[in-house]
Scaffold this active site. Structure first.
Site, PDB file in Angstrom:
ATOM      1  N   TYR A 150       0.799  -1.207  -0.119  1.00 20.37           N
ATOM      2  CA  TYR A 150      -0.024  -0.176  -0.166  1.00 20.37           C
ATOM      3  C   TYR A 150       0.765   1.446  -0.029  1.00 20.37           C
ATOM      4  O   TYR A 150       0.331   2.299   0.045  1.00 20.37           O
ATOM      5  CB  TYR A 150      -1.192  -0.021   1.296  1.00 20.37           C
ATOM      6  N   LYS A 200       3.593 -15.234   4.960  1.00 22.55           N
ATOM      7  CA  LYS A 200       3.762 -16.216   4.004  1.00 22.55           C
ATOM      8  C   LYS A 200       5.374 -16.328   3.702  1.00 22.55           C
ATOM      9  O   LYS A 200       5.857 -15.893   2.548  1.00 22.55           O
ATOM     10  CB  LYS A 200       3.219 -15.709   2.560  1.00 22.55           C
ATOM     11  N   ASP A 237      -2.610 -18.258   3.444  1.00 21.66           N
ATOM     12  CA  ASP A 237      -3.667 -18.992   2.814  1.00 21.66           C
ATOM     13  C   ASP A 237      -4.125 -20.033   3.772  1.00 21.66           C
ATOM     14  O   ASP A 237      -5.411 -20.110   3.824  1.00 21.66           O
ATOM     15  CB  ASP A 237      -3.109 -19.718   1.788  1.00 21.66           C
ATOM     16  N   ASP A 261      -6.080  -6.593   5.328  1.00 20.64           N
ATOM     17  CA  ASP A 261      -7.141  -6.176   4.756  1.00 20.64           C
ATOM     18  C   ASP A 261      -8.186  -7.320   4.074  1.00 20.64           C
ATOM     19  O   ASP A 261      -9.531  -7.091   4.542  1.00 20.64           O
ATOM     20  CB  ASP A 261      -6.778  -5.273   3.509  1.00 20.64           C
ATOM     21  N   ASP A 265     -11.985  -8.700   5.801  1.00 21.99           N
ATOM     22  CA  ASP A 265     -13.162  -8.734   4.881  1.00 21.99           C
ATOM     23  C   ASP A 265     -13.915 -10.271   5.073  1.00 21.99           C
ATOM     24  O   ASP A 265     -15.191 -10.424   5.065  1.00 21.99           O
ATOM     25  CB  ASP A 265     -13.007  -8.333   3.460  1.00 21.99           C
TER      26      ASP A 265
END
Ligand code: GGG
Length: 365
Positions: A150, A200, A237, A261, A265
């Site tokens: 970002y 990750k 994941d 983020d 959600d």
């Protein structure tokens, strides 16, 4: 009480709330349904009466619509008033276009940077049938708010395979350490006292490796403060998989910006709707409430947006500033309205308007 354990960072903050006679709250509805849900949060705060210093609401502009009107998405005046006059703020939602628009840059990303709101704290909590019952989902996503992909350093060029696009991903020790501390502080005040580091680093061993290592090192420099907090880690994941299989495995999840983020959600699906999930953007000197949902252009202006995420964001903001009593009253009113189900917007299967839900909540406050 469960709600009280959600966000109790005030001890670590320098913000003095005890002597305030008024509370200046910047209101930035921005785009789409933000224009409907921020007034809803305002109405809920105004109903609190003497449980908080007298609120003074300061309307401010930002967003894509502001950009199309003025050529600037985040006017300097908005930032200046937030910095110089406001005690806290509420931000609605922004509709940045998916295609690059020359001169436009996301105002919420810029605001978080301008105010150094380095943590986006997103509690995801299902409403229990009774206050005594254990909720099925009770976790907090602590999302790093200032870096990762970002930072928006993207380039494109022509290469042997046609056009190429690259983005720089920034992870620093400083940002990872302070978001780690925020996660451990939160965990200290929650019953499960558990932090899961999301990364990750099996693939991105340099960037995610640094994030993982730095967050893991937070308790080492804390003189035993976090001894009671369990540290786990999970690849992003498989974290999503586990989240959907058994959300009770998670308590505080701390993640770099992009993963945080997406995870929050996704977690919202577990409690019924994005329209229910609040957040605060928090720094050491300022806090800004913000619903997790976006601007929802498909329903904007129809008076059917769910106001609960914004109202809960207002409660979270007040709690963060030390106004636990006011925050509890807002949350209790929302819990009752959700539990009773008489007033509910279409996203959670109801037929009520935004205003009917806000009015029901405000009556109870
Ligand atoms: N309130 C959350 C929100 O507005 N989400 C949409 C979002 O983050 N958009 C980023 C942007 O449009 O710049």
């Amino acid at each position: 009480m469960l709600r009280q354990s959600l966000l109790q960072l005030k001890a670590a903050r320098s913000m003095s709330t005890a002597t305030k006679t008024s509370l200046k709250i910047g209101l930035i509805p921005a785009d789409g349904v933000g224009k409907e849900v921020i007034p809803a949060a305002q109405q809920a705060i105004a109903a609190l009466g003497s449980d908080i210093p007298k609120p003074e609401f300061i309307p401010l502009i930002a967003g894509f619509e502001t950009f199309t009107r003025t050529g600037v998405a985040l006017p300097e005046e908005t930032v200046q008033i937030l910095k110089e006059e406001c005690d806290c703020a509420l931000f609605g939602s922004v509709s940045s276009p998916s295609k690059k628009v020359v001169g436009y840059s996301s105002p919420i990303v810029a605001l978080r940077k301008e105010l150094d709101l380095y943590a986006n704290v997103r509690p995801v909590l299902s409403v229990a049938p009774t206050p005594e019952e254990t909720p099925a989902v009770d976790l907090v996503v602590v999302r790093e708010n200032t870096e990762c992909l970002y930072i928006k350093q993207e380039q494109s060029s022509n290469g042997p395979n046609g056009r190429e696009a690259r983005a720089t991903r920034l992870i620093t020790e400083r940002a990872s350490s302070r978001i780690g501390k925020m996660a451990f502080e939160l965990a200290l005040h929650r019953p499960a006292k558990q932090v899961t580091i999301i990364h990750k680093s099996n693939v991105l061993s340099v960037t995610d490796g640094l994030f993982r290592e730095t967050v893991r090192a937070v308790p080492l420099g804390a003189e035993g403060r976090y001894d009671g907090v369990k540290i786990l880690e999970q690849l992003v994941d498989s974290a999503v998989y586990k989240l959907f299989r058994d959300p009770r495995e998670f308590d505080v999840m701390v993640a770099p910006n992009l993963y945080g983020d997406i995870l929050s959600d996704a977690a919202a699906a577990l409690v019924g709707s994005l329209g229910l999930v609040p957040s605060v953007n928090a720094g050491d000197n300022f806090v800004m409430g913000e619903p997790v949902h976006g601007s929802a252009p498909d329903i904007a202006g129809k008076n059917i947006a769910n106001p609960i995420a914004s109202i809960r964001s207002a409660a979270l903001m007040l709690r963060h500033m030390g106004y636990a009593k006011g925050a509890d009253r807002i949350d209790a009113a929302v819990d009752t309205v959700v539990r009773e189900g008489q007033f509910a917007t279409p996203d959670v299967g109801g037929k009520s308007t935004t205003q009917e839900v806000v009015d029901a909540i405000t009556r109870l406050i």
